[in-house]
Design an enzyme around this catalytic site. Structure first.
Site, PDB file in Angstrom:
ATOM      1  N   TYR A  71     -83.569  -7.706 -15.298  1.00 54.43           N
ATOM      2  CA  TYR A  71     -83.749  -7.793 -16.755  1.00 54.43           C
ATOM      3  C   TYR A  71     -85.212  -7.583 -17.156  1.00 54.43           C
ATOM      4  CZ  TYR A  71     -78.937  -8.568 -17.857  1.00 54.43           C
ATOM      5  OH  TYR A  71     -77.588  -8.344 -18.033  1.00 54.43           O
ATOM      6  N   HIS A 123     -73.368  -8.257 -27.921  1.00 58.07           N
ATOM      7  CA  HIS A 123     -73.633  -8.570 -26.507  1.00 58.07           C
ATOM      8  C   HIS A 123     -74.982  -9.251 -26.310  1.00 58.07           C
ATOM      9  CE1 HIS A 123     -70.482  -5.389 -24.969  1.00 58.07           C
ATOM     10  NE2 HIS A 123     -69.928  -6.476 -25.499  1.00 58.07           N
ATOM     11  N   CYS A 131     -81.013 -21.634 -22.442  1.00 57.61           N
ATOM     12  CA  CYS A 131     -80.931 -22.668 -21.417  1.00 57.61           C
ATOM     13  C   CYS A 131     -79.554 -22.616 -20.740  1.00 57.61           C
ATOM     14  CB  CYS A 131     -81.157 -24.034 -22.091  1.00 57.61           C
ATOM     15  SG  CYS A 131     -81.060 -25.407 -20.938  1.00 57.61           S
ATOM     16  N   CYS A 153     -86.338 -23.967 -19.171  1.00 59.87           N
ATOM     17  CA  CYS A 153     -86.290 -24.658 -20.459  1.00 59.87           C
ATOM     18  C   CYS A 153     -87.213 -25.888 -20.356  1.00 59.87           C
ATOM     19  CB  CYS A 153     -84.842 -25.096 -20.685  1.00 59.87           C
ATOM     20  SG  CYS A 153     -84.545 -25.942 -22.216  1.00 59.87           S
ATOM     21  N   CYS A 155     -86.384 -28.701 -20.822  1.00 64.33           N
ATOM     22  CA  CYS A 155     -85.580 -29.762 -20.198  1.00 64.33           C
ATOM     23  C   CYS A 155     -85.566 -29.640 -18.671  1.00 64.33           C
ATOM     24  CB  CYS A 155     -84.147 -29.750 -20.735  1.00 64.33           C
ATOM     25  SG  CYS A 155     -83.111 -28.442 -20.035  1.00 64.33           S
ATOM     26  N   SER A 194     -68.819   4.360 -24.601  1.00 65.90           N
ATOM     27  CA  SER A 194     -67.730   4.876 -23.776  1.00 65.90           C
ATOM     28  C   SER A 194     -66.407   4.232 -24.174  1.00 65.90           C
ATOM     29  CB  SER A 194     -68.024   4.626 -22.296  1.00 65.90           C
ATOM     30  OG  SER A 194     -68.243   3.252 -22.079  1.00 65.90           O
ATOM     31  N   ASN A 218     -70.134  11.231 -30.425  1.00 69.52           N
ATOM     32  CA  ASN A 218     -70.437  11.072 -29.005  1.00 69.52           C
ATOM     33  C   ASN A 218     -70.701  12.454 -28.402  1.00 69.52           C
ATOM     34  OD1 ASN A 218     -70.225  10.391 -26.105  1.00 69.52           O
ATOM     35  ND2 ASN A 218     -69.343   8.475 -26.832  1.00 69.52           N
ATOM     36  N   VAL A 219     -71.508  12.489 -27.375  1.00 68.65           N
ATOM     37  CA  VAL A 219     -71.743  13.768 -26.692  1.00 68.65           C
ATOM     38  C   VAL A 219     -70.574  14.146 -25.788  1.00 68.65           C
ATOM     39  CG1 VAL A 219     -74.285  13.735 -26.761  1.00 68.65           C
ATOM     40  CG2 VAL A 219     -73.101  12.594 -24.879  1.00 68.65           C
TER      41      VAL A 219
HETATM   42  C1  BJW Z   1     -74.221   9.568 -26.378  1.00 69.54           C
HETATM   43  C2  BJW Z   1     -75.521  10.008 -26.212  1.00 69.54           C
HETATM   44  C3  BJW Z   1     -76.139  10.453 -27.361  1.00 69.54           C
HETATM   45  C4  BJW Z   1     -74.901   9.340 -24.315  1.00 69.54           C
HETATM   46  N1  BJW Z   1     -75.487  10.458 -28.521  1.00 69.54           N
HETATM   47  N2  BJW Z   1     -73.578   9.590 -27.522  1.00 69.54           N
HETATM   48  C5  BJW Z   1     -58.762  -5.495 -20.005  1.00 69.54           C
HETATM   49  C6  BJW Z   1     -58.580  -5.892 -21.304  1.00 69.54           C
HETATM   50  C7  BJW Z   1     -59.522  -6.734 -21.932  1.00 69.54           C
HETATM   51  C8  BJW Z   1     -60.649  -7.150 -21.261  1.00 69.54           C
HETATM   52  C9  BJW Z   1     -60.815  -6.750 -19.968  1.00 69.54           C
HETATM   53  C10 BJW Z   1     -59.884  -5.952 -19.341  1.00 69.54           C
HETATM   54  N3  BJW Z   1     -60.291  -5.766 -18.070  1.00 69.54           N
HETATM   55  C11 BJW Z   1     -61.465  -6.406 -17.906  1.00 69.54           C
HETATM   56  C12 BJW Z   1     -61.809  -7.023 -19.058  1.00 69.54           C
HETATM   57  C13 BJW Z   1     -63.012  -7.793 -19.315  1.00 69.54           C
HETATM   58  C14 BJW Z   1     -64.305  -7.028 -19.528  1.00 69.54           C
HETATM   59  C15 BJW Z   1     -64.071  -5.538 -19.724  1.00 69.54           C
HETATM   60  O1  BJW Z   1     -63.889  -5.053 -20.808  1.00 69.54           O
HETATM   61  N4  BJW Z   1     -64.140  -4.774 -18.650  1.00 69.54           N
HETATM   62  C16 BJW Z   1     -63.924  -3.319 -18.739  1.00 69.54           C
HETATM   63  C17 BJW Z   1     -65.030  -2.612 -17.994  1.00 69.54           C
HETATM   64  C18 BJW Z   1     -62.553  -3.024 -18.223  1.00 69.54           C
HETATM   65  N5  BJW Z   1     -64.910  -7.586 -20.706  1.00 69.54           N
HETATM   66  C19 BJW Z   1     -65.602  -8.706 -20.648  1.00 69.54           C
HETATM   67  O2  BJW Z   1     -65.734  -9.333 -19.608  1.00 69.54           O
HETATM   68  C20 BJW Z   1     -66.160  -9.223 -21.937  1.00 69.54           C
HETATM   69  N6  BJW Z   1     -65.761 -10.557 -22.154  1.00 69.54           N
HETATM   70  C21 BJW Z   1     -64.475 -10.889 -22.298  1.00 69.54           C
HETATM   71  O3  BJW Z   1     -63.580 -10.086 -22.289  1.00 69.54           O
HETATM   72  O4  BJW Z   1     -64.305 -12.232 -22.443  1.00 69.54           O
HETATM   73  C22 BJW Z   1     -62.986 -12.738 -22.449  1.00 69.54           C
HETATM   74  C23 BJW Z   1     -63.086 -14.233 -22.259  1.00 69.54           C
HETATM   75  C24 BJW Z   1     -62.492 -15.072 -23.173  1.00 69.54           C
HETATM   76  C25 BJW Z   1     -62.570 -16.445 -22.989  1.00 69.54           C
HETATM   77  C26 BJW Z   1     -63.253 -16.967 -21.898  1.00 69.54           C
HETATM   78  C27 BJW Z   1     -63.852 -16.115 -20.979  1.00 69.54           C
HETATM   79  C28 BJW Z   1     -63.773 -14.746 -21.155  1.00 69.54           C
HETATM   80  C29 BJW Z   1     -67.681  -9.215 -21.901  1.00 69.54           C
HETATM   81  C30 BJW Z   1     -68.213  -7.832 -21.777  1.00 69.54           C
HETATM   82  C31 BJW Z   1     -69.710  -7.884 -21.615  1.00 69.54           C
HETATM   83  C32 BJW Z   1     -70.304  -6.515 -21.324  1.00 69.54           C
HETATM   84  N7  BJW Z   1     -71.619  -6.667 -20.886  1.00 69.54           N
HETATM   85  C33 BJW Z   1     -72.460  -5.498 -20.688  1.00 69.54           C
HETATM   86  C34 BJW Z   1     -73.825  -5.969 -20.197  1.00 69.54           C
HETATM   87  C35 BJW Z   1     -74.539  -6.655 -21.382  1.00 69.54           C
HETATM   88  C36 BJW Z   1     -75.860  -7.174 -21.056  1.00 69.54           C
HETATM   89  C37 BJW Z   1     -76.818  -6.121 -20.638  1.00 69.54           C
HETATM   90  O5  BJW Z   1     -77.096  -5.141 -21.354  1.00 69.54           O
HETATM   91  O6  BJW Z   1     -77.305  -6.298 -19.553  1.00 69.54           O
HETATM   92  O7  BJW Z   1     -72.592  -4.792 -21.925  1.00 69.54           O
HETATM   93  S1  BJW Z   1     -71.732  -4.265 -19.611  1.00 69.54           S
HETATM   94  C38 BJW Z   1     -72.288  -2.868 -20.534  1.00 69.54           C
HETATM   95  O8  BJW Z   1     -71.146  -2.166 -21.099  1.00 69.54           O
HETATM   96  C39 BJW Z   1     -73.076  -3.446 -21.714  1.00 69.54           C
HETATM   97  C40 BJW Z   1     -72.637  -2.550 -22.834  1.00 69.54           C
HETATM   98  O9  BJW Z   1     -72.879  -3.172 -24.077  1.00 69.54           O
HETATM   99  C41 BJW Z   1     -71.185  -2.315 -22.530  1.00 69.54           C
HETATM  100  C42 BJW Z   1     -70.614  -1.106 -23.189  1.00 69.54           C
HETATM  101  O10 BJW Z   1     -71.237   0.050 -22.729  1.00 69.54           O
HETATM  102  P1  BJW Z   1     -71.540   1.237 -23.754  1.00 69.54           P
HETATM  103  O11 BJW Z   1     -72.461   0.779 -24.788  1.00 69.54           O
HETATM  104  O12 BJW Z   1     -70.272   1.837 -24.208  1.00 69.54           O
HETATM  105  O13 BJW Z   1     -72.380   2.234 -22.836  1.00 69.54           O
HETATM  106  P2  BJW Z   1     -71.852   3.313 -21.774  1.00 69.54           P
HETATM  107  O14 BJW Z   1     -72.985   3.619 -20.901  1.00 69.54           O
HETATM  108  O15 BJW Z   1     -70.591   2.899 -21.150  1.00 69.54           O
HETATM  109  O16 BJW Z   1     -71.488   4.586 -22.667  1.00 69.54           O
HETATM  110  C43 BJW Z   1     -72.486   5.362 -23.296  1.00 69.54           C
HETATM  111  C44 BJW Z   1     -71.784   6.403 -24.149  1.00 69.54           C
HETATM  112  O17 BJW Z   1     -72.770   7.088 -24.906  1.00 69.54           O
HETATM  113  C45 BJW Z   1     -71.013   7.468 -23.359  1.00 69.54           C
HETATM  114  O18 BJW Z   1     -69.742   7.650 -23.962  1.00 69.54           O
HETATM  115  C46 BJW Z   1     -71.859   8.738 -23.530  1.00 69.54           C
HETATM  116  O19 BJW Z   1     -71.080   9.915 -23.586  1.00 69.54           O
HETATM  117  C47 BJW Z   1     -72.503   8.476 -24.865  1.00 69.54           C
HETATM  118  N8  BJW Z   1     -73.786   9.109 -25.091  1.00 69.54           N
HETATM  119  N9  BJW Z   1     -75.873   9.827 -24.855  1.00 69.54           N
HETATM  120  C48 BJW Z   1     -74.183  10.017 -28.527  1.00 69.54           C
HETATM  121  N10 BJW Z   1     -77.414  10.915 -27.292  1.00 69.54           N
END
Ligand code: BJW
Length: 247
Positions: A71, A123, A131, A153, A155, A194, A218-219
């Site tokens: 991070y 997110h 903490c 923290c 604490c 994505s 999206n690209v």
């Molecule tokens: C361009 C471009 C340009 C490039 N112009 N476009 C099935 C159903 C429901 C849930 C799940 C499931 N299976 C598993 C799950 C759970 C899981 C999940 O969804 N997993 C999937 C991978 C399957 N989800 C979770 O765990 C979430 N929590 C949850 O569900 O809780 C339930 C719960 C309830 C009660 C108690 C306990 C739990 C939490 C998800 C957290 C995601 N965290 C991250 C890290 C965040 C911190 C950090 O940054 O370090 O978040 S992972 C990562 O992915 C990050 C992003 O925000 C997230 C999404 O990614 P994003 O933004 O879409 O980026 P990319 O790289 O994937 O895509 C980029 C896109 O841009 C591409 O399409 C390119 O083409 C495009 N692009 N350049 C326009 N110039």
């Protein structure tokens, strides 16, 4: 679905001109043109790092130093980044509509830097830490110089990045606010994501049930592409300023 560049932009502009309430959902692609790496696809973080080693509560419990190192490295990349023309265009768009809500999955804070105000960071934010014992204790670490020891923290408990890892729930207040805005919108813009990470990936279908028009920018193709009403293929840093100018 309309993948024809200029025609798709024309249709998106037409829809936005008639809209009262607009929601934009953004993902990592939004910040790609600012030099912040995406997660998936070529050059994405998950090509080099394994999410289960770095972005889960289990990974932090196993090796908090490794997770903090990652991070802090990302903070360094983000500190050098500036909002791009796409971030600026969304901040300008906010002022044009009676209701405009920006929902971001990005933790980089670039939407805030660009001037967006009605913003939900679903997110979390990489500049904050919280903490591990009392999650309501949140600290802004922007400008802090990292020390030798892991951050703690007052604490005594370890601090962790204030972001949402896999397997963790999103803040229910933020998620409710997002869902309410999506249900009530006329147009939903889905930009640079994505569209595979839940629960955010379920928001476009919520919008469609509420009769909103869904526009993907999206690209590349995503699982949302075939469901979207309008698909504008291209970089958000070029497409969004174009849309904003034509409104
Ligand atoms: C361009 C471009 C340009 C490039 N112009 N476009 C099935 C159903 C429901 C849930 C799940 C499931 N299976 C598993 C799950 C759970 C899981 C999940 O969804 N997993 C999937 C991978 C399957 N989800 C979770 O765990 C979430 N929590 C949850 O569900 O809780 C339930 C719960 C309830 C009660 C108690 C306990 C739990 C939490 C998800 C957290 C995601 N965290 C991250 C890290 C965040 C911190 C950090 O940054 O370090 O978040 S992972 C990562 O992915 C990050 C992003 O925000 C997230 C999404 O990614 P994003 O933004 O879409 O980026 P990319 O790289 O994937 O895509 C980029 C896109 O841009 C591409 O399409 C390119 O083409 C495009 N692009 N350049 C326009 N110039």
């Amino acid at each position: 679905m309309d993948a024809n560049g200029s025609d798709a932009i024309g249709r998106a502009v037409e829809a936005l001109r008639c809209a009262r309430a607009v929601v934009a959902i953004t993902g990592a692609g939004m910040s790609a043109e600012s030099g912040v790496p995406t997660f998936r696809g070529s050059g994405g973080l998950w090509r080099t790092f394994r999410p289960e080693d770095l972005a889960t509560p289990r990974a932090f419990a196993r090796d908090p130093a490794l997770v903090w190192e990652w991070y802090l490295w990302r903070r360094g990349r983000i500190a050098a980044a500036r909002p791009n023309a796409g971030h600026v265009a969304l901040a300008q768009m906010e002022r044009r509509f009676a209701a405009f809500t920006l929902l971001t999955q990005n933790v980089d804070g670039l939407h805030l830097d660009a001037g967006s105000r009605n913003l939900v960071e679903l997110h979390g934010n990489i500049w904050r830490a919280r903490c591990t014992e009392e999650p309501r204790r949140v600290f802004d670490q922007r400008g802090d110089t990292p020390g030798e020891e892991l951050p703690r923290c007052p604490c005594g408990a370890l601090l962790r990045p204030d972001v949402v890892w896999f397997g963790e729930p999103l803040d229910p207040v933020a998620l409710d606010r997002a869902a309410a805005a999506v249900r009530a919108c006329d147009v939903l813009l889905v930009i640079g994501t994505s569209a595979v990470v839940y629960p955010v990936a379920s928001l476009p279908s919520l919008a469609r049930h509420g009769q909103a028009l869904v526009v993907e920018i999206n690209v590349d193709e995503t699982p949302l592409t075939s469901e979207a009403d309008i698909v504008v293929r291209g970089p958000s840093g070029a497409i969004l300023p174009q849309l904003e100018r034509l409104l």
